[in-house]
Design a protein around this motif. Structure first.
Motif, PDB file in Angstrom:
ATOM      1  N   THR A 115       0.833  -1.216   0.000  1.00  0.00           N
ATOM      2  CA  THR A 115       0.000   0.000   0.000  1.00  0.00           C
ATOM      3  C   THR A 115       0.861   1.255   0.000  1.00  0.00           C
ATOM      4  O   THR A 115       0.523   2.250  -0.659  1.00  0.00           O
ATOM      5  CB  THR A 115      -0.934   0.031   1.224  1.00  0.00           C
ATOM      6  OG1 THR A 115      -0.168   0.100   2.430  1.00  0.00           O
ATOM      7  CG2 THR A 115      -1.834  -1.192   1.271  1.00  0.00           C
ATOM      8  N   VAL A 116       1.990   1.227   0.697  1.00  0.00           N
ATOM      9  CA  VAL A 116       2.872   2.400   0.739  1.00  0.00           C
ATOM     10  C   VAL A 116       3.530   2.612  -0.619  1.00  0.00           C
ATOM     11  O   VAL A 116       3.684   3.758  -1.071  1.00  0.00           O
ATOM     12  CB  VAL A 116       3.925   2.236   1.855  1.00  0.00           C
ATOM     13  CG1 VAL A 116       4.938   3.378   1.807  1.00  0.00           C
ATOM     14  CG2 VAL A 116       3.249   2.206   3.219  1.00  0.00           C
ATOM     15  N   VAL A 117       3.920   1.538  -1.287  1.00  0.00           N
ATOM     16  CA  VAL A 117       4.494   1.672  -2.638  1.00  0.00           C
ATOM     17  C   VAL A 117       3.490   2.344  -3.570  1.00  0.00           C
ATOM     18  O   VAL A 117       3.841   3.279  -4.327  1.00  0.00           O
ATOM     19  CB  VAL A 117       4.909   0.289  -3.184  1.00  0.00           C
ATOM     20  CG1 VAL A 117       5.201   0.368  -4.688  1.00  0.00           C
ATOM     21  CG2 VAL A 117       6.132  -0.233  -2.441  1.00  0.00           C
ATOM     22  N   LEU A 118       2.244   1.900  -3.547  1.00  0.00           N
ATOM     23  CA  LEU A 118       1.230   2.490  -4.421  1.00  0.00           C
ATOM     24  C   LEU A 118       0.943   3.941  -4.044  1.00  0.00           C
ATOM     25  O   LEU A 118       0.792   4.809  -4.919  1.00  0.00           O
ATOM     26  CB  LEU A 118      -0.053   1.659  -4.348  1.00  0.00           C
ATOM     27  CG  LEU A 118       0.060   0.229  -4.902  1.00  0.00           C
ATOM     28  CD1 LEU A 118      -1.241  -0.526  -4.672  1.00  0.00           C
ATOM     29  CD2 LEU A 118       0.412   0.250  -6.382  1.00  0.00           C
ATOM     30  N   ALA A 119       0.883   4.236  -2.738  1.00  0.00           N
ATOM     31  CA  ALA A 119       0.634   5.606  -2.297  1.00  0.00           C
ATOM     32  C   ALA A 119       1.780   6.525  -2.696  1.00  0.00           C
ATOM     33  O   ALA A 119       1.566   7.662  -3.153  1.00  0.00           O
ATOM     34  CB  ALA A 119       0.425   5.637  -0.780  1.00  0.00           C
ATOM     35  N   ALA A 120       3.001   6.048  -2.521  1.00  0.00           N
ATOM     36  CA  ALA A 120       4.168   6.863  -2.878  1.00  0.00           C
ATOM     37  C   ALA A 120       4.229   7.120  -4.382  1.00  0.00           C
ATOM     38  O   ALA A 120       4.573   8.224  -4.823  1.00  0.00           O
ATOM     39  CB  ALA A 120       5.446   6.164  -2.403  1.00  0.00           C
ATOM     40  N   THR A 121       3.902   6.117  -5.178  1.00  0.00           N
ATOM     41  CA  THR A 121       3.905   6.291  -6.636  1.00  0.00           C
ATOM     42  C   THR A 121       2.876   7.342  -7.058  1.00  0.00           C
ATOM     43  O   THR A 121       3.150   8.211  -7.901  1.00  0.00           O
ATOM     44  CB  THR A 121       3.611   4.956  -7.334  1.00  0.00           C
ATOM     45  OG1 THR A 121       4.602   3.994  -6.940  1.00  0.00           O
ATOM     46  CG2 THR A 121       3.638   5.120  -8.845  1.00  0.00           C
ATOM     47  N   ALA A 122       1.685   7.285  -6.459  1.00  0.00           N
ATOM     48  CA  ALA A 122       0.650   8.275  -6.770  1.00  0.00           C
ATOM     49  C   ALA A 122       1.081   9.672  -6.333  1.00  0.00           C
ATOM     50  O   ALA A 122       0.852  10.666  -7.038  1.00  0.00           O
ATOM     51  CB  ALA A 122      -0.660   7.880  -6.086  1.00  0.00           C
ATOM     52  N   ALA A 123       1.735   9.778  -5.168  1.00  0.00           N
ATOM     53  CA  ALA A 123       2.199  11.084  -4.685  1.00  0.00           C
ATOM     54  C   ALA A 123       3.280  11.647  -5.601  1.00  0.00           C
ATOM     55  O   ALA A 123       3.295  12.856  -5.898  1.00  0.00           O
ATOM     56  CB  ALA A 123       2.721  10.949  -3.257  1.00  0.00           C
ATOM     57  N   HIS A 124       4.195  10.786  -6.044  1.00  0.00           N
ATOM     58  CA  HIS A 124       5.241  11.247  -6.962  1.00  0.00           C
ATOM     59  C   HIS A 124       4.637  11.793  -8.250  1.00  0.00           C
ATOM     60  O   HIS A 124       5.097  12.816  -8.781  1.00  0.00           O
ATOM     61  CB  HIS A 124       6.194  10.094  -7.283  1.00  0.00           C
ATOM     62  CG  HIS A 124       7.260  10.459  -8.266  1.00  0.00           C
ATOM     63  ND1 HIS A 124       8.457  11.032  -7.889  1.00  0.00           N
ATOM     64  CD2 HIS A 124       7.298  10.374  -9.632  1.00  0.00           C
ATOM     65  CE1 HIS A 124       9.179  11.272  -8.964  1.00  0.00           C
ATOM     66  NE2 HIS A 124       8.509  10.878 -10.033  1.00  0.00           N
ATOM     67  N   THR A 125       3.613  11.124  -8.755  1.00  0.00           N
ATOM     68  CA  THR A 125       2.968  11.574  -9.995  1.00  0.00           C
ATOM     69  C   THR A 125       2.389  12.971  -9.830  1.00  0.00           C
ATOM     70  O   THR A 125       2.502  13.820 -10.729  1.00  0.00           O
ATOM     71  CB  THR A 125       1.849  10.587 -10.393  1.00  0.00           C
ATOM     72  OG1 THR A 125       2.423   9.284 -10.574  1.00  0.00           O
ATOM     73  CG2 THR A 125       1.171  11.028 -11.676  1.00  0.00           C
ATOM     74  N   ALA A 126       1.786  13.238  -8.657  1.00  0.00           N
ATOM     75  CA  ALA A 126       1.206  14.563  -8.400  1.00  0.00           C
ATOM     76  C   ALA A 126       2.276  15.641  -8.409  1.00  0.00           C
ATOM     77  O   ALA A 126       2.102  16.716  -9.012  1.00  0.00           O
ATOM     78  CB  ALA A 126       0.461  14.556  -7.069  1.00  0.00           C
ATOM     79  N   VAL A 127       3.400  15.378  -7.765  1.00  0.00           N
ATOM     80  CA  VAL A 127       4.482  16.373  -7.712  1.00  0.00           C
ATOM     81  C   VAL A 127       5.114  16.548  -9.087  1.00  0.00           C
ATOM     82  O   VAL A 127       5.438  17.667  -9.500  1.00  0.00           O
ATOM     83  CB  VAL A 127       5.534  15.945  -6.669  1.00  0.00           C
ATOM     84  CG1 VAL A 127       6.776  16.834  -6.757  1.00  0.00           C
ATOM     85  CG2 VAL A 127       4.957  16.018  -5.271  1.00  0.00           C
ATOM     86  N   GLU A 128       5.285  15.456  -9.810  1.00  0.00           N
ATOM     87  CA  GLU A 128       5.895  15.527 -11.141  1.00  0.00           C
ATOM     88  C   GLU A 128       5.041  16.373 -12.081  1.00  0.00           C
ATOM     89  O   GLU A 128       5.567  17.182 -12.858  1.00  0.00           O
ATOM     90  CB  GLU A 128       6.057  14.110 -11.684  1.00  0.00           C
ATOM     91  CG  GLU A 128       6.876  14.022 -12.966  1.00  0.00           C
ATOM     92  CD  GLU A 128       7.097  12.589 -13.380  1.00  0.00           C
ATOM     93  OE1 GLU A 128       8.229  12.233 -13.739  1.00  0.00           O
ATOM     94  OE2 GLU A 128       6.113  11.807 -13.335  1.00  0.00           O
ATOM     95  N   ARG A 129       3.728  16.201 -12.025  1.00  0.00           N
ATOM     96  CA  ARG A 129       2.853  16.981 -12.897  1.00  0.00           C
ATOM     97  C   ARG A 129       2.824  18.453 -12.515  1.00  0.00           C
ATOM     98  O   ARG A 129       2.481  19.303 -13.342  1.00  0.00           O
ATOM     99  CB  ARG A 129       1.442  16.392 -12.859  1.00  0.00           C
ATOM    100  CG  ARG A 129       1.350  15.031 -13.533  1.00  0.00           C
ATOM    101  CD  ARG A 129      -0.066  14.530 -13.628  1.00  0.00           C
ATOM    102  NE  ARG A 129      -0.124  13.280 -14.371  1.00  0.00           N
ATOM    103  CZ  ARG A 129      -1.249  12.602 -14.597  1.00  0.00           C
ATOM    104  NH1 ARG A 129      -2.399  13.073 -14.109  1.00  0.00           N
ATOM    105  NH2 ARG A 129      -1.219  11.474 -15.275  1.00  0.00           N
ATOM    106  N   ALA A 130       3.160  18.743 -11.249  1.00  0.00           N
ATOM    107  CA  ALA A 130       3.216  20.138 -10.818  1.00  0.00           C
ATOM    108  C   ALA A 130       4.567  20.779 -11.120  1.00  0.00           C
ATOM    109  O   ALA A 130       4.783  21.948 -10.808  1.00  0.00           O
ATOM    110  CB  ALA A 130       2.922  20.240  -9.318  1.00  0.00           C
ATOM    111  N   GLY A 131       5.480  20.017 -11.717  1.00  0.00           N
ATOM    112  CA  GLY A 131       6.783  20.573 -12.078  1.00  0.00           C
ATOM    113  C   GLY A 131       7.886  20.233 -11.113  1.00  0.00           C
ATOM    114  O   GLY A 131       8.976  20.802 -11.189  1.00  0.00           O
ATOM    115  N   GLY A 132       7.641  19.316 -10.189  1.00  0.00           N
ATOM    116  CA  GLY A 132       8.673  18.917  -9.229  1.00  0.00           C
ATOM    117  C   GLY A 132       8.583  19.702  -7.936  1.00  0.00           C
ATOM    118  O   GLY A 132       7.697  20.548  -7.738  1.00  0.00           O
ATOM    119  N   LEU A 133       9.528  19.410  -7.035  1.00  0.00           N
ATOM    120  CA  LEU A 133       9.561  20.118  -5.758  1.00  0.00           C
ATOM    121  C   LEU A 133       9.786  21.610  -5.978  1.00  0.00           C
ATOM    122  O   LEU A 133      10.513  22.001  -6.903  1.00  0.00           O
ATOM    123  CB  LEU A 133      10.686  19.567  -4.877  1.00  0.00           C
ATOM    124  CG  LEU A 133      10.432  18.218  -4.189  1.00  0.00           C
ATOM    125  CD1 LEU A 133      11.687  17.756  -3.464  1.00  0.00           C
ATOM    126  CD2 LEU A 133       9.281  18.330  -3.211  1.00  0.00           C
TER     127      LEU A 133
END
Length: 422
Positions: A115-133
């Motif tokens: 579940t943490v792997v899937l949650a982390a992957t989804a969170a990374h996608t959100a940040v990536e689409r926003a242009g990164g950190l």
């Protein structure tokens, strides 16, 4: 079977995500940062569990490891495949140092990791689409991306855990059972916020991350203290509040009534002829009956009511926020009768030397009293409820008596053969 299928689907999805990440975009950089984040998590866990006395004690309770600081930081900073690798390393270490000594089933730990792997992957996608950190304070797109990542991480994790609970439960579950307590969710969000700050520090000046460890460890120890306090207030056999903790909450409710804020009431419940259960089936079977009765009582009270174990085969229920006068007494009687009827329908399967047996014919006698009609102090109300309980016992057991009101007779329809054996 549904639970097994659900768990396998989630774990299969996590494996598919990791494999897809590895095939689609093999990492060419970031290995050192991934190793550093994993090392920080290991150092954090070792420091937090370094004192053997605290580690051994927390292994017996629900242990909140705060590892989301590092798994979330990895999700924000690293390519998904490396973030997944960090998560696997972090949770493998947690299994070895915390969960395996606590005898947590391996399949549950594997599911949590998935579940943490899937949650982390989804969170990374959100940040990536926003242009990164965000690179500077004016990068509002990056800030909003991190905020969205927190929400998504919590959402995915909560939904997957709730699904597992719902699928594995043979009885109805409440919303609180599915999503957890408010303070636990708030702590998880706070941990993710610290993970976001850690990610920003690692991106800008990695050396500054050492300054994040002291506040994380202080928070960790504060959580452990809270867990030990909760353990001290819980009856170890039934999981209900123990007598002292229940009386503390009941006294608080009585003080509210004394200040003119509504009414309250207490119920004392006693298992009828419980000694026969211990004598006929053994004390371990008696413990199973107590656990089953405690669970059934907890499942049918109002959401705001507080159930405790008073000692032996006696239980107590606090009913706060009752209306004053006859309406409050009527509500008390309704809850008391619901509790009595629930136990009268209860079948408890126990393991004995002769194999599995089902104990039927259980019953409880219930006595109740209200505040302020039957007393303005907790000890007065408890004495009134106790007198009502013994009136119920003298009148034949398996019935309800409320102080100052006529008895509520036992409902014999469909229960006669069961109640007669109690």
């Amino acid at each position: 079977m549904r639970a097994v299928v659900g768990v396998l689907v989630v774990e299969g999805a996590a494996i598919a995500v990791i494999a897809g990440e590895a095939l689609a975009a093999p990492p060419t950089a970031g290995f050192a940062l991934a190793a550093f984040v994993a090392l920080l998590s290991i150092v954090h866990t070792e420091l937090a569990t370094g004192i053997e006395r605290i580690r051994r004690r927390t292994a017996e309770t629900s242990y909140f490891d705060l590892s989301s600081v590092w798994t979330f930081a990895a999700a924000l900073l690293l390519p998904p495949i490396l973030a997944s690798a960090v998560i696997i390393v972090v949770y493998a270490h947690l299994w070895q140092r915390v969960w395996r000594p606590a005898k947590v089933p391996l399949y549950r730990h594997v599911y949590t990791t998935a579940t943490v792997v899937l949650a982390a992957t989804a969170a990374h996608t959100a940040v990536e689409r926003a242009g990164g950190l965000p690179g500077d304070p004016t990068d509002m797109a990056g800030v909003l991306g991190v905020c969205a990542a927190v929400v998504i991480y919590v959402g995915v994790n909560t939904v997957l855990v709730a699904a597992a609970i719902a699928l594995s439960s043979t009885e109805g579950v409440s919303v609180r059972d599915l999503i957890g307590r408010l303070d636990d969710n708030a702590l998880e969000i706070a941990t993710l916020c610290m993970g976001a700050l850690a990610a920003v520090a690692l991106q800008a000046t990695p050396g500054l991350i050492v300054m994040a460890l002291p506040p994380i460890l202080v928070l960790h120890r504060a959580v452990l203290v809270r867990q030990l306090e909760e353990e001290a207030s819980t009856d170890g056999k039934t999981g209900l509040l123990n007598a002292a903790a229940w009386q503390t909450q009941a006294a608080r409710a009585v003080r509210r009534v004394q200040r003119g804020v509504g009414g309250a009431a207490v119920l004392i419940l006693d298992l009828d002829h419980f000694k026969h259960v211990n004598d006929d089936y053994g004390h371990l079977a008696g413990d199973d009956v107590l656990v089953a009765v405690a669970s059934s009582l907890q499942s049918v009270v109002r959401e705001q009511d507080v159930v405790g174990r008073f000692g032996g085969e006696e239980f107590v229920v606090l009913l706060p926020d009752l209306p004053l006068g006859p309406p409050g007494r009527a509500e008390l009687a309704k809850v008391a009768e619901r509790l009595r009827a629930t136990v009268a329908r209860l079948d408890v399967t126990v393991d004995t030397a002769d194999g599995a047996l089902t104990i039927t014919g259980l019953s409880i006698s219930v006595g109740g009293a209200t505040v302020p009609a039957d007393g303005t102090a907790l000890d007065q109300v408890l004495k009134a409820a106790d007198a009502s309980l013994y009136a119920a016992k003298r009148a034949g057991r398996n019935l309800v008596r409320i102080a100052g009101a006529a008895e509520i007779p036992v409902q014999r329809t469909g229960e006669a053969s069961r109640a007669a054996t109690s």
